[in-house]
Every structure is written in structure tokens, then in C-alpha cells.
Design an enzyme around this catalytic site. Structure first.
Site, PDB file in Angstrom:
ATOM      1  N   SER A  65    -118.394 -18.547   7.991  1.00 32.50           N
ATOM      2  CA  SER A  65    -118.847 -18.513   9.384  1.00 32.50           C
ATOM      3  C   SER A  65    -120.199 -17.821   9.507  1.00 32.50           C
ATOM      4  O   SER A  65    -120.569 -16.982   8.677  1.00 32.50           O
ATOM      5  CB  SER A  65    -117.829 -17.779  10.263  1.00 32.50           C
ATOM      6  OG  SER A  65    -116.589 -18.445  10.250  1.00 32.50           O
TER       7      SER A  65
HETATM    8  N1  SAM Z   1    -112.980 -16.782   7.879  1.00 28.26           N
HETATM    9  C1  SAM Z   1    -113.715 -17.589   6.950  1.00 28.26           C
HETATM   10  C2  SAM Z   1    -114.792 -16.844   6.251  1.00 28.26           C
HETATM   11  O1  SAM Z   1    -114.997 -15.662   6.527  1.00 28.26           O
HETATM   12  O2  SAM Z   1    -115.411 -17.456   5.364  1.00 28.26           O
HETATM   13  C3  SAM Z   1    -114.309 -18.834   7.579  1.00 28.26           C
HETATM   14  C4  SAM Z   1    -113.287 -19.805   7.830  1.00 28.26           C
HETATM   15  S1  SAM Z   1    -113.724 -21.496   7.913  1.00 28.26           S
HETATM   16  C5  SAM Z   1    -114.785 -21.564   9.309  1.00 28.26           C
HETATM   17  C6  SAM Z   1    -112.128 -22.070   8.501  1.00 28.26           C
HETATM   18  C7  SAM Z   1    -111.026 -21.983   7.461  1.00 28.26           C
HETATM   19  O3  SAM Z   1    -109.774 -22.260   8.102  1.00 28.26           O
HETATM   20  C8  SAM Z   1    -111.170 -23.005   6.355  1.00 28.26           C
HETATM   21  O4  SAM Z   1    -111.160 -22.361   5.118  1.00 28.26           O
HETATM   22  C9  SAM Z   1    -109.952 -23.901   6.527  1.00 28.26           C
HETATM   23  O5  SAM Z   1    -109.450 -24.425   5.309  1.00 28.26           O
HETATM   24  C10 SAM Z   1    -108.973 -22.940   7.176  1.00 28.26           C
HETATM   25  N2  SAM Z   1    -107.859 -23.558   7.913  1.00 28.26           N
HETATM   26  C11 SAM Z   1    -107.863 -24.667   8.688  1.00 28.26           C
HETATM   27  N3  SAM Z   1    -106.636 -24.867   9.215  1.00 28.26           N
HETATM   28  C12 SAM Z   1    -105.834 -23.861   8.753  1.00 28.26           C
HETATM   29  C13 SAM Z   1    -104.464 -23.518   8.945  1.00 28.26           C
HETATM   30  N4  SAM Z   1    -103.638 -24.248   9.694  1.00 28.26           N
HETATM   31  N5  SAM Z   1    -103.993 -22.407   8.330  1.00 28.26           N
HETATM   32  C14 SAM Z   1    -104.804 -21.639   7.547  1.00 28.26           C
HETATM   33  N6  SAM Z   1    -106.117 -21.928   7.330  1.00 28.26           N
HETATM   34  C15 SAM Z   1    -106.621 -23.014   7.933  1.00 28.26           C
END
Ligand code: SAM
Length: 216
Positions: A65
């Protein structure tokens, strides 16, 4: 061994200044951003990108992010040292590091197995140790609930009931809710058993997958 020297610290200080100019006020959040070496999350060829206020691809179609977004969500969570925090969407692990720097006990869940394994193996090598889980975070993490704070780092179509029910009394959920490309940042506070909702700015997250997200 990854190097973190005065040049990187200088770039972090500039980033912190920029985030303060953009409206981040919480000194503890700014100081956490000033401590976590974001360049450790980038391949060496991409180091120039590490301290720009931008999201960046981390593989598997996902992103680390934007620092402003990380700071914004962290500020809205009002983390106190010792808070038990659930992060949904571990991704690169950068947000989890910021939460740890704020003194939280961090549980983080990731749906994508490749990212889960990569980050679970990498983060401890740079000194950060949240509790890692693999699975569908749209259902929360019932085995470890309840939580003082829950942060969702992917865009949800609705506020999942599972998440509000896993909040402690007085707890806070910060979640972007909207369509697959734009979402409104919401803060939901549980007070006297009721849910109090506040709305903030628009953001653009990757979709929250899973049962209470956008599906597979
Ligand atoms: N917090 C992260 C960082 O600091 O790098 C950024 C996260 S990225 C914008 C969103 C993440 O949410 C992705 O890695 C994606 O695979 C995960 N994701 C999507 N749906 C999800 C779910 N139902 N449960 C857990 N993770 C999920």
C-alpha cells in the site's frame, strides 16, 4: 544482509515530512513510518521507488500500500501499546511492521498462499514478528477473536458481520468499502454494543476476496 544507512533514513525523514503535509497528525504513526525500512520490501533494482508515496506491485497481482494509506489507516485505528490487532491482507507485511512499531500485538491473515509464505518467511529476518495466518480474512480470525482493533487492507463490498462481531467492546474496525476500484474509508466503533460509523476519504484498494468479500 540488507543495509539501512543514513541515506535511507534521510529518505524516510522526507517521506514523513510529506505525510505530515498531507494531513497525518499522529506523531506516533509518523515516527513508526520513520523507523520501518520500506526499501527492505523492494528488490534492489527498484530501490528508488521505496520512499515515494506510492503503492507498488509485489507480485501475485497485489500491491504494497501507499505510505499515506498505511499512515491514514494506522492513525484511524488509534493504536495503544498492547492492543490486540487483526490485519486482513498481510501482503508485503509493511503495514504489520508499522502496527508492531506502534506497540500492537499483531495477528495478520493473507489469502494468497505465495504471499503468505513469502512474508511469513521474510518478516522475521528483518526483526518483525507478527502472528501469521493463511486463509480467508473476510471471515475474520475466530480462533483468536476478539480484537481491540481490526484493519482491512483490501477493498470490501460490504462491512462483513464476521468482523464487527469479532471486535471487543470499545473496539475499532477500519475498512475500505465500495466497488472493485474505489472505496470509502470507514471507521466503525463498537460502543455499548452498538456500531457507530464514520466516513472518510476515497481510496483505491485491490479487492477483498473470499466469502464476505468479492468471492474467489
Ligand atoms: N497490508 C499490505 C501491505 O502492507 O503490503 C497490503 C495489502 S494489499 C493492498 C491487499 C492484500 O489483501 C493482498 O495481499 C491480498 O492477497 C489480500 N487479500 C485479499 N482478500 C483477502 C482475504 N479475504 N483474506 C486475506 N487477505 C486477502
Amino acid at each position: 544482509m540488507k543495509e539501512d544507512n543514513y541515506k535511507h533514513q534521510g529518505l524516510r525523514n522526507k517521506l514523513v515530512k510529506k505525510l505530515a503535509e498531507k494531513g497525518i497528525k499522529d506523531d506516533r504513526v509518523l515516527s513508526a513510518i520513520g523507523k520501518v525500512p520500506r526499501h527492505f520490501f523492494f528488490e534492489s533494482a527498484l530501490l528508488d521507488h521505496a520512499y515515494q508515496d506510492k503503492a507498488f506491485p509485489i507480485g501475485e497481482g497485489q500491491t504494497i500500500s501507499q505510505p499515506y494509506t498505511v499512515a491514514f489507516q494506522s492513525e484511524k485505528l488509534e493504536i495503544k501499546p498492547g492492543d490486540k490487532v487483526l490485519e486482513i491482507g498481510t501482503g508485503s507485511g509493511y503495514q504489520a511492521c508499522i502496527l508492531l512499531e506502534l506497540g500492537a500485538k499483531v495477528y495478520t491473515i493473507e489469502y494468497n498462499r505465495v504471499l503468505f509464505e513469502r512474508t511469513r518467511d521474510f518478516l522475521p529476518t528483518i526483526g518483525y514478528k507478527p502472528h501469521f495466518f493463511h486463509g480467508d480474512g473476510s471471515k475474520g480470525l475466530p480462533v483468536k477473536a476478539p480484537f481491540d482493533k481490526i484493519i482491512v487492507t483490501a477493498g470490501a463490498p460490504i462491512v462483513p458481520d464476521a468482523l464487527t462481531s469479532q471486535l471487543k467492546e470499545g473496539g475499532i474496525l477500519v475498512i475500505p468499502v465500495g466497488d472493485r476500484t474505489r472505496q470509502l474509508m470507514l471507521r466503525i466503533r463498537k460502543k455499548d454494543g452498538k456500531l457507530i460509523r464514520e466516513e472518510f476519504d476515497d481510496f483505491a484498494f485491490v479487492p477483498l476476496l473470499g466469502a464476505q468479500g468479492w468471492g474467489k
